[in-house]
Motif scaffolding. Sequence first.
Motif, PDB file in Angstrom:
ATOM      1  N   ARG A   1      43.115 -54.167  10.287  1.00 37.34           N
ATOM      2  CA  ARG A   1      43.765 -52.858  10.190  1.00 37.34           C
ATOM      3  C   ARG A   1      42.732 -51.842   9.720  1.00 37.34           C
ATOM      4  O   ARG A   1      42.159 -51.988   8.641  1.00 37.34           O
ATOM      5  N   MET A   2      42.527 -50.824  10.521  1.00 36.22           N
ATOM      6  CA  MET A   2      41.495 -49.847  10.203  1.00 36.22           C
ATOM      7  C   MET A   2      42.036 -48.444  10.406  1.00 36.22           C
ATOM      8  O   MET A   2      42.678 -48.164  11.416  1.00 36.22           O
ATOM      9  N   MET A   3      41.793 -47.598   9.419  1.00 35.52           N
ATOM     10  CA  MET A   3      42.218 -46.199   9.513  1.00 35.52           C
ATOM     11  C   MET A   3      40.963 -45.338   9.645  1.00 35.52           C
ATOM     12  O   MET A   3      40.006 -45.515   8.899  1.00 35.52           O
ATOM     13  N   VAL A   4      40.984 -44.412  10.600  1.00 30.70           N
ATOM     14  CA  VAL A   4      39.813 -43.588  10.896  1.00 30.70           C
ATOM     15  C   VAL A   4      40.045 -42.176  10.361  1.00 30.70           C
ATOM     16  O   VAL A   4      41.083 -41.561  10.632  1.00 30.70           O
ATOM     17  N   ALA A   5      39.057 -41.694   9.615  1.00 26.49           N
ATOM     18  CA  ALA A   5      39.174 -40.383   8.972  1.00 26.49           C
ATOM     19  C   ALA A   5      39.210 -39.241   9.980  1.00 26.49           C
ATOM     20  O   ALA A   5      38.678 -39.348  11.081  1.00 26.49           O
ATOM     21  N   HIS A   6      39.827 -38.151   9.554  1.00 28.78           N
ATOM     22  CA  HIS A   6      39.769 -36.867  10.267  1.00 28.78           C
ATOM     23  C   HIS A   6      40.216 -36.995  11.724  1.00 28.78           C
ATOM     24  O   HIS A   6      39.504 -36.597  12.647  1.00 28.78           O
ATOM     25  N   ALA A   7      41.410 -37.543  11.879  1.00 24.94           N
ATOM     26  CA  ALA A   7      42.027 -37.633  13.210  1.00 24.94           C
ATOM     27  C   ALA A   7      41.161 -38.382  14.206  1.00 24.94           C
ATOM     28  O   ALA A   7      41.182 -38.102  15.399  1.00 24.94           O
ATOM     29  N   GLY A   8      40.369 -39.339  13.681  1.00 24.97           N
ATOM     30  CA  GLY A   8      39.611 -40.205  14.584  1.00 24.97           C
ATOM     31  C   GLY A   8      38.264 -39.663  14.999  1.00 24.97           C
ATOM     32  O   GLY A   8      37.708 -40.096  16.019  1.00 24.97           O
ATOM     33  N   GLY A   9      37.709 -38.727  14.210  1.00 29.07           N
ATOM     34  CA  GLY A   9      36.449 -38.102  14.650  1.00 29.07           C
ATOM     35  C   GLY A   9      36.727 -37.358  15.936  1.00 29.07           C
ATOM     36  O   GLY A   9      37.627 -36.509  15.981  1.00 29.07           O
ATOM     37  N   VAL A  10      35.985 -37.696  16.980  1.00 31.18           N
ATOM     38  CA  VAL A  10      36.272 -37.099  18.293  1.00 31.18           C
ATOM     39  C   VAL A  10      36.505 -38.161  19.353  1.00 31.18           C
ATOM     40  O   VAL A  10      36.588 -37.836  20.544  1.00 31.18           O
ATOM     41  N   LEU A  11      36.631 -39.412  18.929  1.00 34.33           N
ATOM     42  CA  LEU A  11      36.785 -40.466  19.925  1.00 34.33           C
ATOM     43  C   LEU A  11      38.044 -40.288  20.785  1.00 34.33           C
ATOM     44  O   LEU A  11      37.999 -40.588  21.990  1.00 34.33           O
ATOM     45  N   PRO A  12      39.146 -39.791  20.224  1.00 33.34           N
ATOM     46  CA  PRO A  12      40.308 -39.576  21.096  1.00 33.34           C
ATOM     47  C   PRO A  12      39.991 -38.669  22.287  1.00 33.34           C
ATOM     48  O   PRO A  12      40.388 -38.957  23.420  1.00 33.34           O
ATOM     49  N   TYR A  13      39.252 -37.584  22.058  1.00 33.42           N
ATOM     50  CA  TYR A  13      38.942 -36.642  23.139  1.00 33.42           C
ATOM     51  C   TYR A  13      38.071 -37.297  24.212  1.00 33.42           C
ATOM     52  O   TYR A  13      38.128 -36.946  25.386  1.00 33.42           O
ATOM     53  N   LEU A  14      37.244 -38.274  23.782  1.00 35.48           N
ATOM     54  CA  LEU A  14      36.276 -38.904  24.688  1.00 35.48           C
ATOM     55  C   LEU A  14      36.693 -40.291  25.158  1.00 35.48           C
ATOM     56  O   LEU A  14      35.918 -40.979  25.831  1.00 35.48           O
ATOM     57  N   ALA A  15      37.892 -40.719  24.833  1.00 35.36           N
ATOM     58  CA  ALA A  15      38.269 -42.123  25.043  1.00 35.36           C
ATOM     59  C   ALA A  15      38.082 -42.570  26.487  1.00 35.36           C
ATOM     60  O   ALA A  15      37.475 -43.610  26.760  1.00 35.36           O
ATOM     61  N   ALA A  16      38.572 -41.796  27.417  1.00 32.67           N
ATOM     62  CA  ALA A  16      38.489 -42.215  28.818  1.00 32.67           C
ATOM     63  C   ALA A  16      37.087 -42.014  29.379  1.00 32.67           C
ATOM     64  O   ALA A  16      36.670 -42.717  30.294  1.00 32.67           O
ATOM     65  N   ARG A  17      36.357 -41.051  28.832  1.00 29.89           N
ATOM     66  CA  ARG A  17      34.947 -40.901  29.225  1.00 29.89           C
ATOM     67  C   ARG A  17      34.158 -42.142  28.807  1.00 29.89           C
ATOM     68  O   ARG A  17      33.317 -42.638  29.552  1.00 29.89           O
ATOM     69  N   LEU A  18      34.451 -42.661  27.625  1.00 32.91           N
ATOM     70  CA  LEU A  18      33.789 -43.894  27.176  1.00 32.91           C
ATOM     71  C   LEU A  18      34.128 -45.050  28.118  1.00 32.91           C
ATOM     72  O   LEU A  18      33.228 -45.806  28.532  1.00 32.91           O
ATOM     73  N   ASP A  19      35.388 -45.186  28.456  1.00 32.62           N
ATOM     74  CA  ASP A  19      35.774 -46.236  29.413  1.00 32.62           C
ATOM     75  C   ASP A  19      34.984 -46.104  30.712  1.00 32.62           C
ATOM     76  O   ASP A  19      34.467 -47.087  31.245  1.00 32.62           O
ATOM     77  N   ALA A  20      34.918 -44.881  31.220  1.00 30.08           N
ATOM     78  CA  ALA A  20      34.259 -44.654  32.508  1.00 30.08           C
ATOM     79  C   ALA A  20      32.766 -44.954  32.421  1.00 30.08           C
ATOM     80  O   ALA A  20      32.185 -45.544  33.336  1.00 30.08           O
ATOM     81  N   CYS A  21      32.145 -44.556  31.324  1.00 30.42           N
ATOM     82  CA  CYS A  21      30.694 -44.776  31.199  1.00 30.42           C
ATOM     83  C   CYS A  21      30.380 -46.262  31.046  1.00 30.42           C
ATOM     84  O   CYS A  21      29.383 -46.743  31.580  1.00 30.42           O
ATOM     85  N   VAL A  22      31.195 -46.985  30.320  1.00 28.41           N
ATOM     86  CA  VAL A  22      30.978 -48.428  30.181  1.00 28.41           C
ATOM     87  C   VAL A  22      31.230 -49.108  31.526  1.00 28.41           C
ATOM     88  O   VAL A  22      30.427 -49.931  31.986  1.00 28.41           O
ATOM     89  N   ALA A  23      32.331 -48.743  32.182  1.00 26.13           N
ATOM     90  CA  ALA A  23      32.651 -49.356  33.477  1.00 26.13           C
ATOM     91  C   ALA A  23      31.598 -49.026  34.527  1.00 26.13           C
ATOM     92  O   ALA A  23      31.333 -49.826  35.424  1.00 26.13           O
ATOM     93  N   GLY A  24      30.979 -47.855  34.410  1.00 22.17           N
ATOM     94  CA  GLY A  24      30.030 -47.412  35.417  1.00 22.17           C
ATOM     95  C   GLY A  24      28.618 -47.923  35.208  1.00 22.17           C
ATOM     96  O   GLY A  24      27.737 -47.637  36.003  1.00 22.17           O
ATOM     97  N   ASP A  25      28.387 -48.655  34.148  1.00 21.80           N
ATOM     98  CA  ASP A  25      27.050 -49.163  33.850  1.00 21.80           C
ATOM     99  C   ASP A  25      26.961 -50.619  34.299  1.00 21.80           C
ATOM    100  O   ASP A  25      27.451 -51.527  33.626  1.00 21.80           O
ATOM    101  N   ALA A  26      26.321 -50.817  35.453  1.00 20.43           N
ATOM    102  CA  ALA A  26      26.260 -52.167  36.021  1.00 20.43           C
ATOM    103  C   ALA A  26      25.455 -53.120  35.148  1.00 20.43           C
ATOM    104  O   ALA A  26      25.550 -54.331  35.292  1.00 20.43           O
ATOM    105  N   HIS A  27      24.656 -52.566  34.228  1.00 20.88           N
ATOM    106  CA  HIS A  27      23.829 -53.404  33.361  1.00 20.88           C
ATOM    107  C   HIS A  27      24.341 -53.385  31.926  1.00 20.88           C
ATOM    108  O   HIS A  27      23.611 -53.680  30.989  1.00 20.88           O
ATOM    109  N   SER A  28      25.605 -53.014  31.762  1.00 20.00           N
ATOM    110  CA  SER A  28      26.141 -52.892  30.410  1.00 20.00           C
ATOM    111  C   SER A  28      26.144 -54.236  29.692  1.00 20.00           C
ATOM    112  O   SER A  28      26.561 -55.253  30.244  1.00 20.00           O
TER     113      SER A  28
END
Lengths: 353, 353
Positions: B228-255
């Motif tokens: 169980r983990m609580m993230v300060a300040h409304a999650g930093g900015v990860l909520p705004y970037l969540a799907a961008r992170l998914d896309a960048c990880v999925a798009g990296d063939a050498h991830s």
Amino acid sequence: MSAPLAAIDVHSHVYPGRYMSLLRARDTVPRIVARGGQDRMLILPGEDADSSTSVGRPIGSEYWDPARKIAFMDRHAIAVSVISPANPWLDFLADAGPVATEINEDMETLCAASGGRLYGLGLLPIRDPAASAAELGRIAGLPHLRGAVIGTTGAGKGLDDPALDQVWAAAERHGLMIFVHPHYGLGNEALAGYGHATLLALGFPFETTAAITRLILGGAFDRFPGLRMMVAHAGGVLPYLAARLDACVAGDAHSPVRLRHEPSSYLRGLYFDAIGYQAATLAMLMSLVGVERIMFGTDHPFFPPHVENAELDSTEWHSPAVHRAVLRELGPQAEIAILNGNAKAILCIDLST
Amino acid sequence: MSAPLAAIDVHSHVYPGRYMSLLRARDTVPRIVARGGQDRMLILPGEDADSSTSVGRPIGSEYWDPARKIAFMDRHAIAVSVISPANPWLDFLADAGPVATEINEDMETLCAASGGRLYGLGLLPIRDPAASAAELGRIAGLPHLRGAVIGTTGAGKGLDDPALDQVWAAAERHGLMIFVHPHYGLGNEALAGYGHATLLALGFPFETTAAITRLILGGAFDRFPGLRMMVAHAGGVLPYLAARLDACVAGDAHSPVRLRHEPSSYLRGLYFDAIGYQAATLAMLMSLVGVERIMFGTDHPFFPPHVENAELDSTEWHSPAVHRAVLRELGPQAEIAILNGNAKAILCIDLST
């Protein structure tokens, strides 16, 4: 799901042929190397130190051939693309005035030959602000160009460098759009170990956010209220932090910031692409800055950058995200605004040809 | 506008007396210095190099006196605060096991004497993961503590350091909440020149975002699905970037990333305070992770940090923002979930006393 309307894509990149030649002739990043019978482009910081087979990205004619750009557009119901040279532009050249002029003329030629499908943003010899201001004057005379794309470092001291005021003054005077785009990443040292995904996913928006914040806090938009600026990737993350920035500036009794308005109010005067990857991000951006400031984009042909032997197709993320965000936030009548109406009005794009 | 309901504040800081003594005895940051008849706390990177009169922040009894905490709570209809030691915790001590135990016992004593108004999160000797895991076992035996607060550096190699797995295992086993909070900032070099506002407004959320992303991409939540983990300040900015992170990880063939689920899906398994400063941020967070994972917080007494001779009152931002976001997103019935219902359930807070 493809775009339900003939879209205008305001975030679409090219590497003009003259730029490719420039990179092929270099022996440090940014450069193009031949490896395994394929050209690979090394543009990200540290990429030349990567000894794996994944170094750089494969680069083919999708980056410079207008026929391939238009084939991509046809496949996704994109009527017009506003193409811009991709990063890192001419950041690596101190005396880039002449080559900027040549590349911008190449961009005009390419767009003029497209039968109304392509408009463009030029590039600037940004390390030389006076030459950049002069180049904006030339861009204003090229009928298919609508402004210029820049990175975040300006002449080497960031976008709040007073030396850049002459660039903003020229852009304002000519009514040209300045498209601010990341390249270097920010906080990269804390993002390492997971491939380029974290640099692109997080470091790029952090970089954009810091750059735009510096412009705002430095007073550029007080000095140049008519400056038109478009921020890449749905504004970095500044929309999510807008009120936190206001609160932190207001709460600092020793703040050097002297602005006419709250920092976040300047955010609402900028323009944004819709490259947020999810409906929730776009819905938030819409509720903060208004639907009329957001324009559809794809980041083609970059994204995803490292998939080999695959069709690069960022449109799969962006059209449906726009569609869902608009439906959620504003109802279907607003979708046309983001997909083409805003770009038509803001960038003077004629869809009738 | 004050809180319309008896709220539970899950992000409220203290500097326990024993911690204050520790900082008074130090001659490098973090430290407390006497200046102009007033104690000033220097905790941010580089603050000791600042020669202006604004160096550090004035620190008075609002940081350690429970009577002042409760007076603040009474003024804003906050029924219970879950208090946590403020940054930089014990990051600066290599062998902090004994002092962590003492401070956590002090926290328990302070909360136990509050008549049900105060619960707490302890701190950990985080540079020593084995000692931290043992300390979580002790915290689990302290009736008013609900978990522990940590920074982003862990034992010195970030939160994805495998050496911390024993810490996550202990937290999971005891059902304790780990509250991840920024301190150092990220990208500070690109944020300088505008006071501490940019470090706090941008560098802090960047730091939080990088740390949580490393935890996610490193697989901590695959290995410890009950963490169980609580993230300060409304999650930093990860909520705004969540799907961008998914896309960048999925798009990296050498991830190198090997996860059971998309990165953003782990975000939806975390908890968040509601410290977003604006309704649009909270509405987005709600739509992404669900209202049931968000808990009211104030960041008291920190924010704003530098206003002298002023009432520090971050509640002015947060209660109205929650109220408007909930009304916008989910209707009035959800407000009680964020203001107290979620914290009651998630942190086992008894409001009946």
